[in-house]
Write a protein that holds these residues in place. Structure first.
Motif, PDB file in Angstrom:
ATOM      1  N   ARG B  10       0.835  -1.199   0.000  1.00 25.21           N
ATOM      2  CA  ARG B  10       0.000   0.000   0.000  1.00 25.21           C
ATOM      3  C   ARG B  10       0.879   1.262   0.000  1.00 25.21           C
ATOM      4  N   SER B  11       1.885   1.259   0.864  1.00 30.44           N
ATOM      5  CA  SER B  11       2.743   2.438   0.983  1.00 30.44           C
ATOM      6  C   SER B  11       3.466   2.727  -0.327  1.00 30.44           C
ATOM      7  N   ILE B  14       1.075   4.326  -2.715  1.00 34.07           N
ATOM      8  CA  ILE B  14       0.777   5.726  -2.367  1.00 34.07           C
ATOM      9  C   ILE B  14       1.946   6.638  -2.733  1.00 34.07           C
ATOM     10  N   ARG B  17       2.058   7.342  -6.340  1.00 32.96           N
ATOM     11  CA  ARG B  17       1.034   8.322  -6.721  1.00 32.96           C
ATOM     12  C   ARG B  17       1.439   9.743  -6.307  1.00 32.96           C
ATOM     13  N   LEU B  37       3.936   4.162   5.499  1.00 31.01           N
ATOM     14  CA  LEU B  37       4.077   5.196   4.466  1.00 31.01           C
ATOM     15  C   LEU B  37       5.268   6.099   4.757  1.00 31.01           C
ATOM     16  N   ASP B 143      -6.869   5.539  -4.856  1.00 30.90           N
ATOM     17  CA  ASP B 143      -5.455   5.918  -4.901  1.00 30.90           C
ATOM     18  C   ASP B 143      -5.178   7.075  -5.850  1.00 30.90           C
ATOM     19  N   PHE B 146      -4.247  10.455  -4.360  1.00 29.47           N
ATOM     20  CA  PHE B 146      -2.896  10.795  -3.899  1.00 29.47           C
ATOM     21  C   PHE B 146      -2.107  11.509  -5.000  1.00 29.47           C
ATOM     22  N   CYS B 164      -7.611   9.706   5.267  1.00 26.96           N
ATOM     23  CA  CYS B 164      -7.346   8.334   4.806  1.00 26.96           C
ATOM     24  C   CYS B 164      -7.730   7.309   5.873  1.00 26.96           C
TER      25      CYS B 164
END
Lengths: 200, 174
Positions: B10-11, B14, B17, B37, B143, B146, B164
């Protein structure tokens, strides 16, 4: 030492720096007695000028920045000393106008304004260079002292200049919004960089 | 996939993005939901990462970068948005400085801590009252925000807030 003398000495010592000026008397002294350097007047909110200067310096490592900071603005956000020590930009120097009181607000003393040693606090926060220029220092010594600040090893460097309490009444509502001041700064900076390029 | 691997994935998504949106500086204060993140941002040499002691200082730093033309982000818990209401409102109305705030939206239905609840109740309203555009990022399908939030902030010339969820940040539910 009068604020105007400090502003004038800074103008002479640092003609090549981009200036971020905090709100209050430090910024007004620079506006009235400083140099033609591209200058962003941080205005409100109080306590934001150190962060604005740090972000600007990190974003443009090719430029030298000088933050002209009021002591009231600084003590509102002493944590900024830690952020600046941690980020340690090589291109940011700070002059604090220190009179121990909120001049614009009516001269009320800062909390512990007569006790606190801002340069010692900065050193304790990890600043390798932080010195105080005591109030009875001769104006004639300022060029040398400012030279030491500007010539200090890369990293956070601060000169705390004790200035005289002087009346500083509000000058009215201000002529520019923050956005307009920003546009003026951007224009001045672009012209300044262009002229430096032409010189090169 | 383990929880750690999910959070790392996920990080990374992100950060990709944020970088696609032009973000080159991120100032941050930790929250447990943001920890992966932040780790990804710190590990990425193309983003300047700045540690702060208060979120309003992070906003000021991001504003200073924006002043000099560098797109920037603040990573913090939504408590930091509440603390930063003054500087965020000033950047929205007075200075017109754009930046993106990526905030962990603590205090929602997914959150299991009583002391977080008030933040979930008030943050979006406070941010909107301060003049920010507020988006809710609830999972990977969002997403794109971002990336596009930076563009929107620069077009609006004011801060944009991404609130978030835990699922959006670490890819898991409570």
């Amino acid at each position: 030492m009068r604020r105007a003398d400090v502003a004038g000495a800074i103008a002479a010592a640092a003609p090549g720096h981009v200036v971020i000026a905090s709100l209050g008397t430090a910024g007004r002294a620079w506006r009235d007695h400083g140099g033609p350097n591209p200058t962003f007047y941080a205005s409100d909110p109080m306590g934001a000028a150190p962060g604005l200067a740090l972000g600007a310096a990190l974003a443009r490592p090719d430029l030298d920045f000088l933050l002209l900071e009021g002591d009231g603005d600084l003590v509102m956000n002493l944590g900024s000393l830690l952020a600046m020590a941690d980020a340690a930009p090589a291109n940011l120097r700070v002059v604090v106008f220190n009179n121990g009181r909120y001049e614009t607000g009516g001269g009320q003393p800062l909390a512990a304004g007569a006790l606190a040693d801002l340069a010692a606090i900065a050193r304790g926060a990890g600043w390798p260079f932080a010195r105080t220029v005591v109030r009875d220092t001769s104006v004639d010594q300022l060029p040398e002292l400012l030279g030491e600040l500007l010539g200090a090893a890369p990293g956070p460097a601060m000169l705390v200049v004790e200035v005289d309490p002087e009346p500083s009444p509000y000058g009215g509502p201000g002529e520019l919004s923050g956005a307009e001041a920003q546009r003026e700064f951007r224009t001045a900076l672009a012209n300044w960089e262009r002229s430096k390029g032409d010189e090169g | 996939m383990t929880d750690v691997e999910t959070a790392t994935t996920r990080s990374a998504a992100i950060v990709d993005r944020l970088k696609a949106g032009g973000v080159g500086l991120a100032a941050y204060l930790p929250d447990s939901w943001l920890s992966p993140l932040i780790g990804e941002v710190v590990a990425d040499p193309s983003i300047l990462d700045v540690r702060v002691t208060r979120e309003d200082d992070a906003v000021a730093i991001a504003g200073g970068a924006a002043l000099m033309g560098l797109r920037s982000a603040v990573l913090c818990q939504n408590a930091g948005v509440l603390l930063s209401a003054n500087v965020l409102a000033a950047f929205a109305h007075h200075h017109e400085l754009p930046l993106v705030v990526v905030a962990a939206a603590r205090g929602g239905a997914e959150d299991g801590f009583y002391y977080q609840m008030y933040k979930g109740q008030v943050t979006a309203g406070v941010a909107a009252a301060a003049g920010l555009t507020v988006h809710h990022v609830d999972g990977p399908a969002d997403d794109w925000l971002f990336e596009k939030a930076s563009e929107q902030a620069w077009l609006l010339r004011r801060p944009v807030l991404l609130l978030c969820s835990r699922r959006a940040l670490v890819g898991e539910t409570a």
